[in-house]
Design a protein around this motif. Structure first.
Motif, PDB file in Angstrom:
ATOM      1  N   GLU A  20       0.830  -1.209   0.000  1.00 32.14           N
ATOM      2  CA  GLU A  20       0.000   0.000   0.000  1.00 32.14           C
ATOM      3  C   GLU A  20       0.865   1.260   0.000  1.00 32.14           C
ATOM      4  O   GLU A  20       0.582   2.217  -0.732  1.00 32.14           O
ATOM      5  CB  GLU A  20      -0.918  -0.001   1.220  1.00 32.14           C
ATOM      6  CG  GLU A  20      -1.927   1.113   1.210  1.00 32.14           C
ATOM      7  CD  GLU A  20      -2.891   1.012   2.387  1.00 32.14           C
ATOM      8  OE1 GLU A  20      -3.258   2.077   2.905  1.00 32.14           O
ATOM      9  OE2 GLU A  20      -3.257  -0.118   2.768  1.00 32.14           O
ATOM     10  N   ASP A  21       1.937   1.268   0.789  1.00 34.16           N
ATOM     11  CA  ASP A  21       2.851   2.414   0.816  1.00 34.16           C
ATOM     12  C   ASP A  21       3.477   2.651  -0.553  1.00 34.16           C
ATOM     13  O   ASP A  21       3.590   3.788  -1.015  1.00 34.16           O
ATOM     14  CB  ASP A  21       3.961   2.206   1.851  1.00 34.16           C
ATOM     15  CG  ASP A  21       3.477   2.320   3.282  1.00 34.16           C
ATOM     16  OD1 ASP A  21       2.334   2.767   3.499  1.00 34.16           O
ATOM     17  OD2 ASP A  21       4.249   1.934   4.186  1.00 34.16           O
ATOM     18  N   GLU A  22       3.900   1.574  -1.207  1.00 35.81           N
ATOM     19  CA  GLU A  22       4.535   1.695  -2.521  1.00 35.81           C
ATOM     20  C   GLU A  22       3.532   2.185  -3.561  1.00 35.81           C
ATOM     21  O   GLU A  22       3.867   3.019  -4.411  1.00 35.81           O
ATOM     22  CB  GLU A  22       5.138   0.353  -2.942  1.00 35.81           C
ATOM     23  CG  GLU A  22       5.952   0.420  -4.206  1.00 35.81           C
ATOM     24  CD  GLU A  22       7.216   1.257  -4.096  1.00 35.81           C
ATOM     25  OE1 GLU A  22       7.787   1.601  -5.151  1.00 35.81           O
ATOM     26  OE2 GLU A  22       7.636   1.578  -2.966  1.00 35.81           O
ATOM     27  N   LEU A  23       2.307   1.699  -3.521  1.00 32.45           N
ATOM     28  CA  LEU A  23       1.284   2.163  -4.456  1.00 32.45           C
ATOM     29  C   LEU A  23       1.013   3.656  -4.284  1.00 32.45           C
ATOM     30  O   LEU A  23       0.892   4.394  -5.260  1.00 32.45           O
ATOM     31  CB  LEU A  23      -0.011   1.366  -4.276  1.00 32.45           C
ATOM     32  CG  LEU A  23       0.001  -0.059  -4.811  1.00 32.45           C
ATOM     33  CD1 LEU A  23      -1.274  -0.793  -4.421  1.00 32.45           C
ATOM     34  CD2 LEU A  23       0.171  -0.063  -6.317  1.00 32.45           C
ATOM     35  N   LYS A  24       0.929   4.114  -3.038  1.00 38.80           N
ATOM     36  CA  LYS A  24       0.720   5.541  -2.783  1.00 38.80           C
ATOM     37  C   LYS A  24       1.893   6.370  -3.307  1.00 38.80           C
ATOM     38  O   LYS A  24       1.707   7.443  -3.870  1.00 38.80           O
ATOM     39  CB  LYS A  24       0.539   5.792  -1.286  1.00 38.80           C
ATOM     40  CG  LYS A  24      -0.804   5.360  -0.764  1.00 38.80           C
ATOM     41  CD  LYS A  24      -0.915   5.616   0.721  1.00 38.80           C
ATOM     42  CE  LYS A  24      -2.224   5.083   1.270  1.00 38.80           C
ATOM     43  NZ  LYS A  24      -2.306   5.215   2.724  1.00 38.80           N
ATOM     44  N   ARG A  25       3.113   5.859  -3.122  1.00 37.53           N
ATOM     45  CA  ARG A  25       4.292   6.568  -3.606  1.00 37.53           C
ATOM     46  C   ARG A  25       4.281   6.674  -5.129  1.00 37.53           C
ATOM     47  O   ARG A  25       4.573   7.723  -5.701  1.00 37.53           O
ATOM     48  CB  ARG A  25       5.564   5.863  -3.139  1.00 37.53           C
ATOM     49  CG  ARG A  25       6.845   6.640  -3.449  1.00 37.53           C
ATOM     50  CD  ARG A  25       8.075   5.821  -3.136  1.00 37.53           C
ATOM     51  NE  ARG A  25       8.239   4.708  -4.040  1.00 37.53           N
ATOM     52  CZ  ARG A  25       8.730   4.805  -5.282  1.00 37.53           C
ATOM     53  NH1 ARG A  25       9.103   5.959  -5.760  1.00 37.53           N
ATOM     54  NH2 ARG A  25       8.854   3.736  -6.042  1.00 37.53           N
ATOM     55  N   MET A  26       3.906   5.588  -5.791  1.00 39.97           N
ATOM     56  CA  MET A  26       3.869   5.600  -7.256  1.00 39.97           C
ATOM     57  C   MET A  26       2.778   6.529  -7.780  1.00 39.97           C
ATOM     58  O   MET A  26       2.961   7.204  -8.791  1.00 39.97           O
ATOM     59  CB  MET A  26       3.679   4.180  -7.782  1.00 39.97           C
ATOM     60  CG  MET A  26       4.898   3.299  -7.571  1.00 39.97           C
ATOM     61  SD  MET A  26       4.662   1.640  -8.171  1.00 39.97           S
ATOM     62  CE  MET A  26       4.690   1.923  -9.923  1.00 39.97           C
ATOM     63  N   ASP A  69      14.595   5.946 -16.413  1.00 42.60           N
ATOM     64  CA  ASP A  69      13.908   4.936 -15.600  1.00 42.60           C
ATOM     65  C   ASP A  69      14.874   3.899 -15.034  1.00 42.60           C
ATOM     66  O   ASP A  69      14.610   3.302 -13.996  1.00 42.60           O
ATOM     67  CB  ASP A  69      12.828   4.225 -16.415  1.00 42.60           C
ATOM     68  CG  ASP A  69      11.653   5.141 -16.737  1.00 42.60           C
ATOM     69  OD1 ASP A  69      11.530   6.200 -16.094  1.00 42.60           O
ATOM     70  OD2 ASP A  69      10.871   4.782 -17.634  1.00 42.60           O
ATOM     71  N   ALA A  70      15.994   3.671 -15.724  1.00 43.44           N
ATOM     72  CA  ALA A  70      16.961   2.667 -15.281  1.00 43.44           C
ATOM     73  C   ALA A  70      17.818   3.150 -14.112  1.00 43.44           C
ATOM     74  O   ALA A  70      18.431   2.345 -13.415  1.00 43.44           O
ATOM     75  CB  ALA A  70      17.875   2.264 -16.443  1.00 43.44           C
ATOM     76  N   ARG A  71      17.843   4.462 -13.879  1.00 46.49           N
ATOM     77  CA  ARG A  71      18.619   4.992 -12.758  1.00 46.49           C
ATOM     78  C   ARG A  71      18.010   4.506 -11.443  1.00 46.49           C
ATOM     79  O   ARG A  71      16.798   4.467 -11.296  1.00 46.49           O
ATOM     80  CB  ARG A  71      18.605   6.519 -12.762  1.00 46.49           C
ATOM     81  CG  ARG A  71      19.287   7.137 -13.937  1.00 46.49           C
ATOM     82  CD  ARG A  71      19.205   8.645 -13.864  1.00 46.49           C
ATOM     83  NE  ARG A  71      19.474   9.221 -15.171  1.00 46.49           N
ATOM     84  CZ  ARG A  71      19.073  10.421 -15.551  1.00 46.49           C
ATOM     85  NH1 ARG A  71      18.386  11.189 -14.719  1.00 46.49           N
ATOM     86  NH2 ARG A  71      19.342  10.869 -16.738  1.00 46.49           N
ATOM     87  N   PRO A  72      18.848   4.162 -10.494  1.00 45.26           N
ATOM     88  CA  PRO A  72      18.296   3.714  -9.207  1.00 45.26           C
ATOM     89  C   PRO A  72      17.580   4.857  -8.492  1.00 45.26           C
ATOM     90  O   PRO A  72      18.067   5.990  -8.463  1.00 45.26           O
ATOM     91  CB  PRO A  72      19.526   3.257  -8.414  1.00 45.26           C
ATOM     92  CG  PRO A  72      20.691   3.897  -9.093  1.00 45.26           C
ATOM     93  CD  PRO A  72      20.297   4.150 -10.521  1.00 45.26           C
ATOM     94  N   ALA A  73      16.428   4.547  -7.974  1.00 42.83           N
ATOM     95  CA  ALA A  73      15.658   5.556  -7.242  1.00 42.83           C
ATOM     96  C   ALA A  73      16.253   5.740  -5.857  1.00 42.83           C
ATOM     97  O   ALA A  73      16.569   4.775  -5.168  1.00 42.83           O
ATOM     98  CB  ALA A  73      14.203   5.111  -7.138  1.00 42.83           C
ATOM     99  N   GLN A  74      16.415   6.980  -5.460  1.00 44.80           N
ATOM    100  CA  GLN A  74      16.938   7.248  -4.132  1.00 44.80           C
ATOM    101  C   GLN A  74      15.773   7.369  -3.175  1.00 44.80           C
ATOM    102  O   GLN A  74      14.893   8.200  -3.363  1.00 44.80           O
ATOM    103  CB  GLN A  74      17.771   8.520  -4.148  1.00 44.80           C
ATOM    104  CG  GLN A  74      19.018   8.369  -4.982  1.00 44.80           C
ATOM    105  CD  GLN A  74      19.961   9.521  -4.771  1.00 44.80           C
ATOM    106  OE1 GLN A  74      19.718  10.414  -3.981  1.00 44.80           O
ATOM    107  NE2 GLN A  74      21.071   9.498  -5.475  1.00 44.80           N
ATOM    108  N   ARG A  75      15.781   6.514  -2.189  1.00 49.90           N
ATOM    109  CA  ARG A  75      14.704   6.503  -1.206  1.00 49.90           C
ATOM    110  C   ARG A  75      15.311   6.541   0.176  1.00 49.90           C
ATOM    111  O   ARG A  75      16.462   6.205   0.375  1.00 49.90           O
ATOM    112  CB  ARG A  75      13.866   5.244  -1.383  1.00 49.90           C
ATOM    113  CG  ARG A  75      13.219   5.189  -2.766  1.00 49.90           C
ATOM    114  CD  ARG A  75      12.443   3.950  -2.980  1.00 49.90           C
ATOM    115  NE  ARG A  75      11.397   3.821  -1.987  1.00 49.90           N
ATOM    116  CZ  ARG A  75      10.723   2.713  -1.794  1.00 49.90           C
ATOM    117  NH1 ARG A  75      10.981   1.670  -2.505  1.00 49.90           N
ATOM    118  NH2 ARG A  75       9.787   2.655  -0.884  1.00 49.90           N
TER     119      ARG A  75
END
Length: 89
Positions: A20-26, A69-75
């Motif tokens: 759910e957290d990931e869906l909200k982030r996206m 899109d291939a760059r790593p996402a910074q979280r």
């Protein structure tokens, strides 16, 4: 089936909360706005008309978008859930 001191279903609740957290982030991610460009904002290549129509407000050609899109996402590196598995990684 939870192990240790966790109640039954705790693992599934944790997984569901993470999803759910990931869906909200996206969903919160910025989407292209405004009018589509005819040329890529990064490399200057032509953006195909079908891409412009499919993605209103598109600013990048397919190659530049794939590269971005291939760059790593910074979280954030905070382990909010405190699970053992995430601490071992």
């Amino acid at each position: 089936m939870a192990g240790g001191w966790a109640r039954d279903g705790a693992v599934n609740e944790q997984i569901d909360a993470s999803i759910e957290d990931e869906l909200k982030r996206m969903q919160a991610r910025r989407r292209p706005e405004g009018e589509s460009l005819a040329e890529c904002a990064e490399c200057g290549e032509d953006i195909p008309k079908k891409r412009q129509q499919a993605i209103p407000g598109v600013k990048l050609c397919i190659d530049c978008q794939n590269e971005r899109d291939a760059r790593p996402a910074q979280r954030g590196g905070i382990n909010r859930r405190g699970s053992k598995d995430s601490q071992l990684k």
